[in-house]
Scaffold this active site. Structure first.
Site, PDB file in Angstrom:
ATOM      1  N   HIS A 225      -5.613 -21.040  13.306  1.00 52.72           N
ATOM      2  CA  HIS A 225      -4.723 -22.150  12.949  1.00 52.72           C
ATOM      3  C   HIS A 225      -5.439 -23.176  12.063  1.00 52.72           C
ATOM      4  O   HIS A 225      -6.494 -22.866  11.495  1.00 52.72           O
ATOM      5  CB  HIS A 225      -4.097 -22.756  14.219  1.00 52.72           C
ATOM      6  CG  HIS A 225      -3.558 -21.689  15.133  1.00 52.72           C
ATOM      7  ND1 HIS A 225      -2.361 -21.060  14.910  1.00 52.72           N
ATOM      8  CD2 HIS A 225      -4.109 -21.084  16.220  1.00 52.72           C
ATOM      9  CE1 HIS A 225      -2.169 -20.125  15.845  1.00 52.72           C
ATOM     10  NE2 HIS A 225      -3.220 -20.117  16.647  1.00 52.72           N
TER      11      HIS A 225
ATOM     12  N   GLU B  88      -4.777 -26.294  19.967  1.00 53.03           N
ATOM     13  CA  GLU B  88      -5.569 -25.066  19.794  1.00 53.03           C
ATOM     14  C   GLU B  88      -6.442 -25.133  18.548  1.00 53.03           C
ATOM     15  O   GLU B  88      -7.594 -24.689  18.561  1.00 53.03           O
ATOM     16  CB  GLU B  88      -4.632 -23.849  19.714  1.00 53.03           C
ATOM     17  CG  GLU B  88      -5.374 -22.527  19.593  1.00 53.03           C
ATOM     18  CD  GLU B  88      -4.433 -21.342  19.442  1.00 53.03           C
ATOM     19  OE1 GLU B  88      -3.199 -21.529  19.534  1.00 53.03           O
ATOM     20  OE2 GLU B  88      -4.943 -20.218  19.220  1.00 53.03           O
TER      21      GLU B  88
ATOM     22  N   HIS C  91      -9.313 -17.983  19.203  1.00 57.10           N
ATOM     23  CA  HIS C  91      -8.019 -18.574  19.558  1.00 57.10           C
ATOM     24  C   HIS C  91      -8.022 -18.980  21.027  1.00 57.10           C
ATOM     25  O   HIS C  91      -8.957 -18.675  21.780  1.00 57.10           O
ATOM     26  CB  HIS C  91      -6.887 -17.552  19.350  1.00 57.10           C
ATOM     27  CG  HIS C  91      -6.505 -17.349  17.917  1.00 57.10           C
ATOM     28  ND1 HIS C  91      -5.332 -17.807  17.370  1.00 57.10           N
ATOM     29  CD2 HIS C  91      -7.171 -16.720  16.912  1.00 57.10           C
ATOM     30  CE1 HIS C  91      -5.279 -17.484  16.090  1.00 57.10           C
ATOM     31  NE2 HIS C  91      -6.377 -16.810  15.784  1.00 57.10           N
TER      32      HIS C  91
ATOM     33  N   GLU D  57      -8.691 -14.542  22.594  1.00 59.41           N
ATOM     34  CA  GLU D  57      -7.950 -15.641  23.217  1.00 59.41           C
ATOM     35  C   GLU D  57      -8.850 -16.116  24.357  1.00 59.41           C
ATOM     36  O   GLU D  57      -8.948 -15.487  25.407  1.00 59.41           O
ATOM     37  CB  GLU D  57      -6.595 -15.152  23.748  1.00 59.41           C
ATOM     38  CG  GLU D  57      -5.646 -14.619  22.673  1.00 59.41           C
ATOM     39  CD  GLU D  57      -4.872 -15.724  21.937  1.00 59.41           C
ATOM     40  OE1 GLU D  57      -5.241 -16.906  22.065  1.00 59.41           O
ATOM     41  OE2 GLU D  57      -3.910 -15.378  21.233  1.00 59.41           O
TER      42      GLU D  57
HETATM   43 ZN    ZN Z   1      -3.744 -18.905  18.277  1.00 65.91          ZN
END
Ligand code: ZN
Length: 280
Positions: A82, A119, A174, A249
């Site tokens: 992001h 995030e 992430h 993640e």
């Molecule tokens: Zn993400």
């Protein structure tokens, strides 16, 4: 596969010794499957039968079981997920190729904790800590964005970043936005594979990431994947990658315990250390 005449045993021993003695050289493949990029230096004449490699952990002197071996000075691409200005009005939602014949939005805003820790800030922080660790060990690090105050880049650009940089591996950082009851990390890799890098080396990298995260005391996700691994066909950045690539993640931002972890500087450092330990 054609059947080759069986060579005499002393010959096989000589080849094995030759392979073991050249194992620290650059260009060694990270796994039994061939890696993309610069070809390995041949150690035997073409057409010569080669015995099975003793272990994927052999290529560098410091390699440890369950890690992804890199040649000294190798390039690693770190992709902080992001970006700080992704959001309404930023124009980041136009479609781009997803690597399997469809499209995905260029990028997204990402998730956040219940109290608003985003995030993109988490991925930027952990990626910087990870880059510091890898550079200190002599690796060259390339990030897919140079600040946490911009828009994009699109997922297809991120997916191509490893090849563009000549990287030996790519880690996309992430954190998830799953149901609040679920917690833990999971490691995504492209499946079914679309090219040689995805066919073996990316899975080796994913296994190493899971092993490293578990070894550092982090819990495999309780709500998705299997034992911390998540085979996926819908992640454009992984589909488009032609060097070994995974997306980690690190935690579930919507879970209170995981949110506390990612919010703490110590937690972020622990995560970065675990990701750095993926590489031998
Ligand atoms: Zn993400």
């Amino acid at each position: 596969m054609p059947t080759l005449p069986r060579p005499p045993r002393p010959f096989l021993v000589a080849v094995l010794v030759a392979l073991l003695c050249s194992c620290a050289g650059p260009g060694s493949a990270p796994a039994a499957a061939p890696a993309p990029g610069p070809p390995s230096t041949p150690t035997v004449a073409p057409g010569t039968p080669v015995p099975p490699e003793p272990s994927p952990a052999v290529p560098t002197a410091s390699a440890r079981p369950g890690t992804f071996p890199l040649p000294p000075g190798a390039t690693v691409v770190i992709d902080p997920g992001h970006n700080g200005r992704n959001g309404p009005g930023s124009g980041i939602d136009h479609p781009v190729p997803d690597g399997r014949g469809g499209t995905k939005p260029c990028n997204t805003t990402g998730a956040s904790t219940a109290d608003g820790y985003p995030e993109h800030a988490f991925t930027w922080a952990v990626s910087g800590l990870l880059a510091d660790r890898l550079r200190a060990r002599g690796y060259r690090v390339v990030l897919t964005r140079d600040s946490d105050d911009g828009v994009g880049p699109c997922v297809d650009v991120r997916g191509a970043a490893g090849a563009r940089a000549g990287a030996a591996a790519v880690i996309s950082v992430h954190a998830d936005g799953g149901a609040t009851s679920g917690h833990g990390f999971h490691v995504l890799y492209s499946s079914p594979p679309l090219n040689p890098a995805q066919r073996g080396p990316a899975r080796t990298l994913a296994d190493a990431a899971v092993a490293s995260m578990r070894g550092a005391g982090f819990t495999p996700a309780t709500y998705i994947g299997r034992g911390g691994l998540d085979a996926r066909d819908d992640i454009a950045g992984l589909n488009l990658a032609t060097v070994p690539s995974v997306l980690v993640e690190c935690a579930n931002l919507r879970n209170p315990a995981d949110a506390a972890l990612v919010r703490s500087p110590q937690g972020r450092q622990r995560l970065a250390d675990a990701l750095a330990a993926v590489f031998a």
